[in-house]
Design a protein around this motif. Sequence first.
Motif, mmCIF file in Angstrom:
data_model
loop_
_atom_site.group_PDB
_atom_site.id
_atom_site.type_symbol
_atom_site.label_atom_id
_atom_site.label_comp_id
_atom_site.label_asym_id
_atom_site.label_seq_id
_atom_site.Cartn_x
_atom_site.Cartn_y
_atom_site.Cartn_z
ATOM 1 N N TYR A 1 0.847 -1.202 0.000
ATOM 2 C CA TYR A 1 0.000 0.000 0.000
ATOM 3 C C TYR A 1 0.880 1.251 0.000
ATOM 4 O O TYR A 1 1.842 1.337 0.764
ATOM 5 N N GLU B 1 -6.073 0.598 11.970
ATOM 6 C CA GLU B 1 -5.980 -0.259 10.771
ATOM 7 C C GLU B 1 -4.529 -0.329 10.278
ATOM 8 O O GLU B 1 -4.036 -1.389 9.871
ATOM 9 N N ARG C 1 -4.722 -6.100 5.509
ATOM 10 C CA ARG C 1 -5.704 -5.145 6.001
ATOM 11 C C ARG C 1 -6.651 -5.872 6.972
ATOM 12 O O ARG C 1 -7.070 -7.004 6.693
ATOM 13 N N ASP D 1 -1.867 6.973 -0.709
ATOM 14 C CA ASP D 1 -3.176 6.300 -0.704
ATOM 15 C C ASP D 1 -3.715 6.088 0.708
ATOM 16 O O ASP D 1 -4.818 6.535 1.047
ATOM 17 N N LEU D 2 -2.880 5.449 1.536
ATOM 18 C CA LEU D 2 -3.343 5.032 2.863
ATOM 19 C C LEU D 2 -3.636 6.213 3.801
ATOM 20 O O LEU D 2 -4.635 6.208 4.529
ATOM 21 N N LYS E 1 -7.122 7.635 4.624
ATOM 22 C CA LYS E 1 -8.142 6.599 4.388
ATOM 23 C C LYS E 1 -8.136 5.544 5.494
ATOM 24 O O LYS E 1 -9.201 5.140 5.969
ATOM 25 N N ALA E 2 -6.942 5.102 5.861
ATOM 26 C CA ALA E 2 -6.850 4.081 6.921
ATOM 27 C C ALA E 2 -6.823 4.765 8.277
ATOM 28 O O ALA E 2 -6.213 5.829 8.430
#
Lengths: 274, 268
Positions: free
Chosen positions: A34, A48, A58, A39-40, A43-44
Amino acid sequence: MTEKKIEKITTRIWNETAEEDNPFAASACYCAGYDVYGDLLGKASYIEYLYLLFKLERPSPSQTRLLEGLAVALANPGPRDHSVRAAMCAGVGGSTHASALIAAISVGAGNLGGGREVFTAVQYWNQCGMDLDAWKAMIKEPPVEERADVWMPMEHPPGFDPNGVSCPAPVLQTLAHLTEVSGAENLIWLQQNRSELEEAAELPLAMSGAAAAVMVALELSPEQSEILYLLLRLPGAAVHSLEQEKLGWRKYPFFGDGLKLIDKSGAEEQKEGK
Amino acid sequence: MNIPNKLEEYEDNWETEIGGWIPGEKVFLRGKNVLTELKEYRWLEYLLFGITGRHSPRIARLIEGMWVICTSFPDPRLWNNRIAALSATARSTGVLGSAGALAVSEATIYGLKPIKGGMDFLYRIDRELNKGQDFEELVSSELKKYRGIYGYGRPLVDRDERVEPLLEFAHSMGAGQGRFTDLAFRVDEYLGNSRFKYRVNASGVVAGMLADEGITPEQHYHLATLTFTAGVFPCFLDAAQKPEGTFFPLRVSRINFEGNDKSRVWGD
């Protein structure tokens, strides 16, 4: 001429690509595939991401709720806890903030309510699973290490409180909540068999015992469980240390009248040859 | 469940024969007044007395010599020393660097675990030999069970350059000729001739010599806790004097990723 072999750090967790103008700076960082910053991030959730770091996968919603609950339950053991007291000793003396965490980790690493207890308790889980008779046998005749180790031998069944009287409400509440949000089989089993286990141990279940059961539900190894437990208990140590730093040593117990020196003048020394 | 509370009798009540400070007046260690009765002790004599209750300038000097020869190598590549060098290059403090190095010294492939484990091995095997057990069987069973014996073998190299100077020093002090030292070398000879070719390392020799002085594995562990620190500080100082961040920097290409290469998307 043979080319010199370049030593590298081998990892399954982390990969990077380099910035074009600087081979020592990363342009992108990947955790288990990831893109962490591309990206992460955003969002995470932190929990997480923490799960991803340990497991390289995940988490499912149920695993996330379980780790989230454990993290809240462990975040602050409170100012009477040995590890938090260690951090506060750093605070009142004006020691470095890093030393407060080092102190908390050092003290919170042990067999009594610490990381090593969780390590050993997870080993018990791995050996006994959900077999009550196996637990009873293990508690009655705990494994004995033949070799001397830097760790002292366990003085009580791991996961139980040797100084406890009955299982305290926070432990019961934590266990009940985590069982409910995860539906984990071993947590349900622990809830159902807690009294029998406590009878066998002649001690009540401790928070370290509940934590160990959660680690097993998350399928973490004893080593992962030990280090995650150490990590999750640091926030309380940090803030209590900062608070005591402001209040100063005069407002913190010194146990001024608590030390009773037993005088053994002359009896102790064994003078030996030069 | 009705369990009596064990903690109440300890509330504000710590009874000790070991030591304490009477503010503005005295300090005691094991029944001795530190400021009057122990003030002439050398530091290592004080350390030995604190841990064992024994006052022996000879053993203290023996330990001091062992520390210099065996465990104070100022090489910043050694894993515990490297903590100090990394602390300095990252501009942390000297104490934090040495505290980290000290904690890391409780290692398995070197440091405190072999230090304590090596002496424990000698005491255990000696007990069994006294019961009439067979020497070769005891050693090979230990090796089989634990895939190694603390005090024997060494990471990176086979030969331990410390053993010879250590023996020379110990002999000059009239030490290193007792039953446990002999046992350490008997095991060395056996293992050296085995297919493993393990040889005794400095921690194995030290364990034998100090066991011959009546030191127990527990005492040995505590006595040895600070043994690496004299090698740690120079590593910190060296890195602190160089530009920040320059201690063995790693470029991105020095990461050897062996995980799943598949790129994954977290999504919403």
